[in-house]
Write a protein that holds these residues in place. Structure first.
Motif, short mmCIF file in Angstrom:
data_model
loop_
_atom_site.label_atom_id
_atom_site.label_comp_id
_atom_site.label_asym_id
_atom_site.label_seq_id
_atom_site.Cartn_x
_atom_site.Cartn_y
_atom_site.Cartn_z
N CYS A 78 0.82 -1.22 0.00
CA CYS A 78 0.00 0.00 0.00
C CYS A 78 0.85 1.27 0.00
CB CYS A 78 -0.93 0.00 1.22
SG CYS A 78 -2.11 -1.36 1.15
N PHE A 79 1.99 1.21 0.68
CA PHE A 79 2.84 2.41 0.72
C PHE A 79 3.59 2.60 -0.60
CE2 PHE A 79 6.89 4.57 1.49
CZ PHE A 79 6.39 5.80 1.90
N TRP A 80 4.32 1.60 -1.02
CA TRP A 80 5.19 1.74 -2.19
C TRP A 80 4.41 1.97 -3.48
CZ3 TRP A 80 9.88 3.12 -1.35
CH2 TRP A 80 10.46 2.78 -0.13
N HIS A 81 3.19 1.47 -3.51
CA HIS A 81 2.41 1.62 -4.73
C HIS A 81 1.24 2.58 -4.53
CE1 HIS A 81 4.66 -1.50 -6.91
NE2 HIS A 81 4.80 -2.01 -5.70
N GLN A 82 1.24 3.27 -3.38
CA GLN A 82 0.31 4.38 -3.13
C GLN A 82 -1.16 3.99 -3.32
OE1 GLN A 82 1.08 8.00 -2.14
NE2 GLN A 82 2.21 6.33 -1.15
N HIS A 83 -1.60 3.09 -2.46
CA HIS A 83 -3.00 2.69 -2.45
C HIS A 83 -3.86 3.91 -2.07
CE1 HIS A 83 -6.18 -0.33 -0.77
NE2 HIS A 83 -6.54 0.21 -1.93
N ALA A 84 -4.74 4.30 -3.00
CA ALA A 84 -5.55 5.51 -2.79
C ALA A 84 -6.48 5.32 -1.58
CB ALA A 84 -6.36 5.79 -4.05
N HIS A 85 -6.63 6.34 -0.79
CA HIS A 85 -7.53 6.35 0.36
C HIS A 85 -7.17 5.33 1.43
CE1 HIS A 85 -9.75 8.80 -2.39
NE2 HIS A 85 -10.01 7.78 -3.18
N CYS A 86 -6.01 4.74 1.35
CA CYS A 86 -5.61 3.74 2.35
C CYS A 86 -4.67 4.42 3.34
CB CYS A 86 -4.90 2.59 1.65
SG CYS A 86 -4.22 1.37 2.78
N PRO A 87 -4.90 4.23 4.64
CA PRO A 87 -4.01 4.88 5.62
C PRO A 87 -2.56 4.47 5.42
CG PRO A 87 -5.85 3.76 6.73
CD PRO A 87 -5.98 3.44 5.26
N ALA A 88 -2.33 3.24 4.99
CA ALA A 88 -0.95 2.76 4.80
C ALA A 88 -0.28 3.41 3.60
CB ALA A 88 -0.94 1.25 4.66
N GLY A 89 -1.05 4.08 2.75
CA GLY A 89 -0.47 4.72 1.57
C GLY A 89 -0.10 6.17 1.79
N ARG A 90 -0.35 6.66 2.99
CA ARG A 90 -0.11 8.08 3.26
C ARG A 90 1.38 8.43 3.17
NH1 ARG A 90 -2.75 8.66 8.44
NH2 ARG A 90 -4.76 8.24 7.51
N ILE A 91 1.68 9.55 2.51
CA ILE A 91 3.07 9.98 2.38
C ILE A 91 3.52 10.64 3.68
CG2 ILE A 91 4.60 11.59 1.14
CD1 ILE A 91 3.06 11.08 -1.37
N PRO A 92 4.71 10.24 4.18
CA PRO A 92 5.19 10.82 5.44
C PRO A 92 5.41 12.32 5.29
CG PRO A 92 6.74 9.15 4.60
CD PRO A 92 5.65 9.28 3.59
N THR A 93 5.23 13.06 6.38
CA THR A 93 5.37 14.51 6.30
C THR A 93 6.84 14.91 6.24
OG1 THR A 93 5.05 14.48 8.67
CG2 THR A 93 3.19 15.22 7.33
N GLY A 94 7.73 14.10 6.83
CA GLY A 94 9.16 14.42 6.77
C GLY A 94 9.70 14.16 5.39
N ASN A 95 10.49 15.09 4.86
CA ASN A 95 11.12 14.91 3.54
C ASN A 95 10.10 14.57 2.45
OD1 ASN A 95 13.22 14.94 1.80
ND2 ASN A 95 14.29 13.16 2.65
N ARG A 96 9.04 15.33 2.47
CA ARG A 96 7.90 15.03 1.58
C ARG A 96 8.25 15.04 0.08
NH1 ARG A 96 2.44 14.61 2.81
NH2 ARG A 96 1.30 14.66 0.86
#
Ligand SMILES: [Zn+2]
Length: 152
Positions: A78-96
């Motif tokens: 979910c993170f690496w492939h940016q699952h839409a609307h998924c909490p696990a896909g959220r981009i970290p605020t640090g080094n955005r």
């Protein structure tokens, strides 16, 4: 879980990352021979479906290939492939900006692979990592998407 392959060049790269980036990278390496993929393979096998793994001759190297059904499955984190609307896909605020450009490249690659496969006549299914946490539900979805083939 097998140890990640020794790769000095990637270790060097890790040295230059911030602690946050490093821990994300380590998470990725740990999940390389991934649990989500194994879960999907088990579910599909339990459904009595036969598949091949990662055919290198196909665009994007899909995780599971169902030749006679002309269907492929990608199992995406979910993170690496940016699952839409998924909490696990959220981009970290640090080094955005770093994450935005890195993850945008991943999703562009995913889209290009999907289009290329579709042009070759393949049906492309995506299973998200978060779906593998409710295997019963996922198995029903897979059974629906991959019904038994009609006898010739
Ligand atoms: Zn997800």
């Amino acid at each position: 879980m097998p140890a990640p392959p020794a790769d000095p060049s990637s270790a060097e790269r890790l040295d230059r990352l911030t602690p946050e980036e490093r821990s994300r990278n380590m998470a990725r390496i740990r999940s390389h021979n991934t649990k989500p993929e194994k879960i999907v393979r088990q579910l599909v096998t339990a459904l009595g479906l036969r598949y091949r793994l990662q055919r290198r001759d196909l665009p994007g190297k899909p995780d599971l290939v169902f030749g006679p059904r002309r269907t492929v499955i990608f199992v995406h984190g979910c993170f690496w492939h940016q699952h839409a609307h998924c909490p696990a896909g959220r981009i970290p605020t640090g080094n955005r900006p770093f994450w935005e450009s890195k993850l945008a490249r991943n999703t562009q690659r995913d889209t290009a692979a999907k289009l290329a496969l579709q042009r070759l006549g393949w049906r492309v299914l995506t299973v998200w990592e978060c779906e593998t946490k409710t295997p019963g539900k996922l198995q029903k979805r897979l059974a629906r998407l991959l019904p038994p083939l009609a006898p010739e």
